[in-house]
Write an enzyme that holds these catalytic residues in place. Structure first.
Site, PDB file in Angstrom:
ATOM      1  N   LYS A 162      -3.166   4.033  -0.689  1.00  0.00           N
ATOM      2  CA  LYS A 162      -1.805   3.547  -0.424  1.00  0.00           C
ATOM      3  C   LYS A 162      -1.349   2.618  -1.530  1.00  0.00           C
ATOM      4  O   LYS A 162      -2.181   2.117  -2.307  1.00  0.00           O
ATOM      5  CB  LYS A 162      -1.768   2.820   0.923  1.00  0.00           C
ATOM      6  CG  LYS A 162      -2.662   1.590   0.953  1.00  0.00           C
ATOM      7  CD  LYS A 162      -2.771   1.057   2.359  1.00  0.00           C
ATOM      8  CE  LYS A 162      -3.615  -0.198   2.400  1.00  0.00           C
ATOM      9  NZ  LYS A 162      -3.027  -1.329   1.657  1.00  0.00           N
ATOM     10  N   CYS A 164      -2.878  -6.437   5.418  1.00  0.00           N
ATOM     11  CA  CYS A 164      -3.020  -4.981   5.573  1.00  0.00           C
ATOM     12  C   CYS A 164      -3.687  -4.583   6.883  1.00  0.00           C
ATOM     13  O   CYS A 164      -3.326  -3.558   7.472  1.00  0.00           O
ATOM     14  CB  CYS A 164      -3.736  -4.396   4.364  1.00  0.00           C
ATOM     15  SG  CYS A 164      -2.692  -4.473   2.885  1.00  0.00           S
ATOM     16  N   ASP A 198      -9.204  -1.515   3.048  1.00  0.00           N
ATOM     17  CA  ASP A 198      -9.183  -2.179   1.735  1.00  0.00           C
ATOM     18  C   ASP A 198     -10.408  -3.065   1.445  1.00  0.00           C
ATOM     19  O   ASP A 198     -10.252  -4.194   0.950  1.00  0.00           O
ATOM     20  CB  ASP A 198      -7.901  -3.028   1.585  1.00  0.00           C
ATOM     21  CG  ASP A 198      -6.625  -2.196   1.695  1.00  0.00           C
ATOM     22  OD1 ASP A 198      -6.710  -0.977   1.887  1.00  0.00           O
ATOM     23  OD2 ASP A 198      -5.527  -2.788   1.579  1.00  0.00           O
TER      24      ASP A 198
HETATM   25  C1  VGL Z   1      -3.279  -6.515   0.485  1.00  0.00           C
HETATM   26  C2  VGL Z   1      -1.808  -7.937  -0.540  1.00  0.00           C
HETATM   27  C3  VGL Z   1      -1.472  -6.973  -1.464  1.00  0.00           C
HETATM   28  C4  VGL Z   1      -4.288  -6.298   1.572  1.00  0.00           C
HETATM   29  C5  VGL Z   1      -2.964  -5.527  -0.426  1.00  0.00           C
HETATM   30  O1  VGL Z   1      -5.134  -5.384   1.463  1.00  0.00           O
HETATM   31  O2  VGL Z   1      -4.228  -7.039   2.567  1.00  0.00           O
HETATM   32  N1  VGL Z   1      -2.689  -7.700   0.414  1.00  0.00           N
HETATM   33  N2  VGL Z   1      -2.070  -5.764  -1.395  1.00  0.00           N
END
Ligand code: VGL
Ligand code: ZN
Length: 204
Positions: free
Chosen positions: A106, A151, A8
């Site tokens: 995702k 994540c 991410d």
């Molecule tokens: C994430 C919160 C919501 C992350 C993704 O990538 O850690 N955190 N969506």
């Protein structure tokens, strides 16, 4: 064989983004320096539809960081972030992406959040990441990206359960909540995860 898993590394998690992580952009040059050390590089992308249930904006009277119960699980409500196709869902523009051979998206199902790059939070649906990595011969996964306490953490736990060895490159990740990360760091080490700094693997 070792593989790099970039979790991410998206604009919305960087300073100025919708769910910004303090100093998040500091990891981008570190990730770029790690890339030549790996034969296999994959990435995940948080990739939500606008009607995603993890967004506070989709719940009347709720605000970001409230916690609700959703299908029997606690769900933190987030500001709208990483909406499919938006600029904020894109990789940081300075991150080198040429070596990434596959991207696993995702959080696509509006009903359920997906912190791990491997499975959704109810562990019902796989992204295919474990199968891909296994087929390519990866055995040791080096993790970097965001957020270290969310994540990245859940991805590492799933990686261990899937039988991979896991290494966390500490200066190539960043937590949303640094206090939480202190706890997680110990837990991961107890579970056998190696925590290293990038200069321990970069050949000069
Ligand atoms: C994430 C919160 C919501 C992350 C993704 O990538 O850690 N955190 N969506
Ligand atoms: Zn998300």
């Amino acid at each position: 064989m070792k593989a790099l898993v970039i979790v991410d590394a998206q604009i919305d998690f960087m300073p100025g983004g919708a769910l910004a992580i303090a100093n998040g952009d500091s990891i981008v040059p570190v990730i770029n320096k790690l890339l030549p050390e790996f034969e296999l590089v994959v990435a995940t992308q948080d990739w939500h539809p606008a009607n995603h249930t993890s967004f506070a904006s989709n719940h009347q009277g709720k605000k970001p960081f409230d916690i609700i119960e959703l299908f029997g699980m606690d769900q933190v409500l987030w500001p709208d972030h990483c909406v499919q196709g938006t600029k904020g869902a894109g990789f940081h523009p300075e991150m080198e992406t040429l070596k990434i051979t596959a991207i696993f998206r995702k959080g696509i199902n509006p009903e359920i959040d997906s912190y791990s790059g491997f499975f959704d939070n109810s562990h019902l649906h796989s992204t295919g990441l474990a199968g891909y990595l296994r087929e390519k011969g990866a055995t040791v996964l080096y993790f970097c990206g965001f957020a270290a306490d969310i994540c990245v953490y859940f991805s590492i736990i799933d990686a261990l359960n899937e039988g991979f060895k896991a290494v966390l490159v500490e200066d190539a990740t960043c937590p949303l909540n640094p206090d939480e990360f202190v706890k997680i760091r110990t837990e991961l080490q107890e579970k056998g995860v190696q925590i290293i700094r990038s200069n321990m693997i970069i050949s000069q």
